[in-house]
Design a protein around this motif. Sequence first.
Motif, PDB file in Angstrom:
ATOM      1  N   PRO A 296     -48.536  28.364 -78.041  1.00 41.91           N
ATOM      2  CA  PRO A 296     -47.692  29.024 -77.036  1.00 41.91           C
ATOM      3  C   PRO A 296     -46.213  29.027 -77.417  1.00 41.91           C
ATOM      4  N   ALA A 297     -45.782  28.108 -78.295  1.00 43.58           N
ATOM      5  CA  ALA A 297     -44.371  28.027 -78.646  1.00 43.58           C
ATOM      6  C   ALA A 297     -43.874  29.303 -79.320  1.00 43.58           C
ATOM      7  N   GLY A 298     -44.755  30.031 -79.977  1.00 41.20           N
ATOM      8  CA  GLY A 298     -44.327  31.233 -80.681  1.00 41.20           C
ATOM      9  C   GLY A 298     -44.565  32.510 -79.911  1.00 41.20           C
ATOM     10  N   LEU A 299     -44.963  32.408 -78.663  1.00 43.70           N
ATOM     11  CA  LEU A 299     -45.303  33.598 -77.881  1.00 43.70           C
ATOM     12  C   LEU A 299     -44.337  33.766 -76.707  1.00 43.70           C
ATOM     13  N   GLY A 300     -44.231  35.003 -76.242  1.00 40.59           N
ATOM     14  CA  GLY A 300     -43.417  35.292 -75.063  1.00 40.59           C
ATOM     15  C   GLY A 300     -41.941  35.415 -75.387  1.00 40.59           C
ATOM     16  N   ASP A 301     -41.128  35.438 -74.343  1.00 42.72           N
ATOM     17  CA  ASP A 301     -39.677  35.602 -74.453  1.00 42.72           C
ATOM     18  C   ASP A 301     -38.975  34.282 -74.158  1.00 42.72           C
ATOM     19  N   PRO A 302     -37.761  34.120 -74.681  1.00 44.23           N
ATOM     20  CA  PRO A 302     -36.999  32.894 -74.381  1.00 44.23           C
ATOM     21  C   PRO A 302     -36.724  32.768 -72.882  1.00 44.23           C
ATOM     22  N   SER A 303     -36.711  31.529 -72.408  1.00 47.00           N
ATOM     23  CA  SER A 303     -36.471  31.271 -70.985  1.00 47.00           C
ATOM     24  C   SER A 303     -35.646  30.003 -70.825  1.00 47.00           C
ATOM     25  N   LEU A 304     -34.620  30.080 -69.979  1.00 43.78           N
ATOM     26  CA  LEU A 304     -33.806  28.897 -69.682  1.00 43.78           C
ATOM     27  C   LEU A 304     -34.540  27.903 -68.792  1.00 43.78           C
ATOM     28  N   LEU A 305     -35.668  28.321 -68.216  1.00 46.08           N
ATOM     29  CA  LEU A 305     -36.411  27.438 -67.320  1.00 46.08           C
ATOM     30  C   LEU A 305     -37.159  26.346 -68.063  1.00 46.08           C
ATOM     31  N   GLY A 306     -37.457  26.576 -69.334  1.00 41.02           N
ATOM     32  CA  GLY A 306     -38.270  25.627 -70.079  1.00 41.02           C
ATOM     33  C   GLY A 306     -39.715  26.059 -70.109  1.00 41.02           C
ATOM     34  N   SER A 307     -40.519  25.339 -70.873  1.00 45.17           N
ATOM     35  CA  SER A 307     -41.923  25.725 -71.024  1.00 45.17           C
ATOM     36  C   SER A 307     -42.899  24.661 -70.535  1.00 45.17           C
ATOM     37  N   ALA A 308     -42.436  23.404 -70.362  1.00 46.08           N
ATOM     38  CA  ALA A 308     -43.335  22.320 -69.953  1.00 46.08           C
ATOM     39  C   ALA A 308     -42.776  21.632 -68.712  1.00 46.08           C
ATOM     40  N   PHE A 309     -43.650  21.372 -67.744  1.00 45.41           N
ATOM     41  CA  PHE A 309     -43.243  20.764 -66.481  1.00 45.41           C
ATOM     42  C   PHE A 309     -44.276  19.711 -66.113  1.00 45.41           C
ATOM     43  N   ASP A 310     -43.826  18.479 -65.929  1.00 45.06           N
ATOM     44  CA  ASP A 310     -44.741  17.362 -65.707  1.00 45.06           C
ATOM     45  C   ASP A 310     -44.504  16.705 -64.356  1.00 45.06           C
ATOM     46  N   ASP A 311     -45.592  16.517 -63.624  1.00 47.95           N
ATOM     47  CA  ASP A 311     -45.623  15.738 -62.382  1.00 47.95           C
ATOM     48  C   ASP A 311     -44.555  16.189 -61.384  1.00 47.95           C
ATOM     49  N   LEU A 312     -44.551  17.452 -61.059  1.00 49.69           N
ATOM     50  CA  LEU A 312     -43.674  17.983 -60.019  1.00 49.69           C
ATOM     51  C   LEU A 312     -44.481  18.184 -58.746  1.00 49.69           C
ATOM     52  N   ASP A 313     -43.869  17.896 -57.595  1.00 50.00           N
ATOM     53  CA  ASP A 313     -44.584  18.243 -56.373  1.00 50.00           C
ATOM     54  C   ASP A 313     -44.402  19.739 -56.115  1.00 50.00           C
ATOM     55  N   VAL A 314     -45.270  20.285 -55.288  1.00 49.26           N
ATOM     56  CA  VAL A 314     -45.309  21.733 -55.099  1.00 49.26           C
ATOM     57  C   VAL A 314     -44.007  22.254 -54.519  1.00 49.26           C
ATOM     58  N   ASP A 315     -43.301  21.425 -53.757  1.00 49.69           N
ATOM     59  CA  ASP A 315     -42.012  21.858 -53.210  1.00 49.69           C
ATOM     60  C   ASP A 315     -40.975  22.011 -54.318  1.00 49.69           C
ATOM     61  N   GLN A 316     -40.996  21.098 -55.291  1.00 46.62           N
ATOM     62  CA  GLN A 316     -40.079  21.220 -56.423  1.00 46.62           C
ATOM     63  C   GLN A 316     -40.370  22.489 -57.233  1.00 46.62           C
ATOM     64  N   VAL A 317     -41.656  22.770 -57.434  1.00 49.74           N
ATOM     65  CA  VAL A 317     -42.020  23.999 -58.145  1.00 49.74           C
ATOM     66  C   VAL A 317     -41.530  25.218 -57.366  1.00 49.74           C
ATOM     67  N   GLY A 318     -41.681  25.180 -56.043  1.00 49.36           N
ATOM     68  CA  GLY A 318     -41.241  26.292 -55.213  1.00 49.36           C
ATOM     69  C   GLY A 318     -39.738  26.505 -55.281  1.00 49.36           C
ATOM     70  N   ARG A 319     -38.980  25.416 -55.338  1.00 47.99           N
ATOM     71  CA  ARG A 319     -37.530  25.570 -55.429  1.00 47.99           C
ATOM     72  C   ARG A 319     -37.108  26.167 -56.759  1.00 47.99           C
ATOM     73  N   GLN A 320     -37.890  25.913 -57.815  1.00 46.26           N
ATOM     74  CA  GLN A 320     -37.539  26.422 -59.130  1.00 46.26           C
ATOM     75  C   GLN A 320     -38.035  27.841 -59.375  1.00 46.26           C
ATOM     76  N   PHE A 321     -39.255  28.117 -58.941  1.00 43.38           N
ATOM     77  CA  PHE A 321     -39.894  29.395 -59.276  1.00 43.38           C
ATOM     78  C   PHE A 321     -40.167  30.288 -58.064  1.00 43.38           C
ATOM     79  N   GLY A 322     -39.972  29.749 -56.872  1.00 41.84           N
ATOM     80  CA  GLY A 322     -40.307  30.507 -55.673  1.00 41.84           C
ATOM     81  C   GLY A 322     -41.609  30.008 -55.061  1.00 41.84           C
ATOM     82  N   GLU A 323     -41.723  30.138 -53.738  1.00 42.45           N
ATOM     83  CA  GLU A 323     -42.880  29.611 -53.027  1.00 42.45           C
ATOM     84  C   GLU A 323     -44.176  30.341 -53.406  1.00 42.45           C
ATOM     85  N   LYS A 324     -44.105  31.644 -53.625  1.00 38.81           N
ATOM     86  CA  LYS A 324     -45.320  32.382 -53.985  1.00 38.81           C
ATOM     87  C   LYS A 324     -45.868  31.910 -55.324  1.00 38.81           C
ATOM     88  N   PHE A 325     -44.978  31.660 -56.283  1.00 35.41           N
ATOM     89  CA  PHE A 325     -45.399  31.157 -57.588  1.00 35.41           C
ATOM     90  C   PHE A 325     -46.073  29.801 -57.426  1.00 35.41           C
TER      91      PHE A 325
END
Length: 296
Positions: free
Chosen positions: A174-203
Amino acid sequence: MKKSGFIARLLREPLVHFLVLGAALFVLFGLTRETEQPGERRIVVTPAQVEQLAAQFSRTWLRPPSPDELDGLVEGYLRSEIYYREALAMGLGQDDPYVRNRLALKLEVLLDDLSAEAEPADTELADFLESHAERFAKPARLSFRQVYLNPENHPDAAAEAQRLLAELNMGSDPAGLGDPSLLGSAFDDLDVDQVGRQFGEKFAGALLDLEPGHWSGPVRSPYGIHLVLVTQREPARQPALAEIREAVLIEWRDQRRREVKEQAYQRLRERYDIVMQQDSAAPAPDSAAAPQAAQV
């Protein structure tokens, strides 16, 4: 002319203003002061008060006060106490919102101290936890990887997402695929509210429906399109009292404090006859015998 000029200069002197103000206060004091109660003119300075003054000095200056300094502290306390009593006797605190609010705040602090004396049993805390379960529920937690696609970089972003998804599920890095993103590519042990604040509740909600262990998508967010690999998902749960006892105790104390203060206020309020005066400029009601004040 010389005499009138002298009087004009005299009236501009600050000392004269001070003497006039002092005389006015003296007259006001004589008019407003009520009959003194026994002991009203007596100020007792206890050893405990002197120790407290010395302790406050030590905390500020990191050393004990000298005998002269301690005498000065006591004299300062006496000055403050005398001024305080005389100001009360002269009614200087009446209709002063600052003084009123300070005294009300002090009474609230005393009520807080009273409510803090009681400690609940675990059975009471368990009942509190059950009746307020939503406050203590642990949200779902997620670990995931993402490959990002910026729709502006692809004429047919949906088709490109499907092509990359097939490559990812066939084992492509996956490191060689897709477009660059300031969000990062790996996310560990986040609660769903934290994910919602970063990417939106629908995501975040969409990730809860994905099957862990393989790449899925596309999942849309306000940033664009994402291909997602959920590596770990822990469902939402209701923790046991033993796990969060301290948090429950803090919430219980806070509610208890508010309840005690409200009960105390209601008891005090019952001792007063509350009259809400009507605005005399308001239009008169139909009935000529309508009252001019309403009791609460």
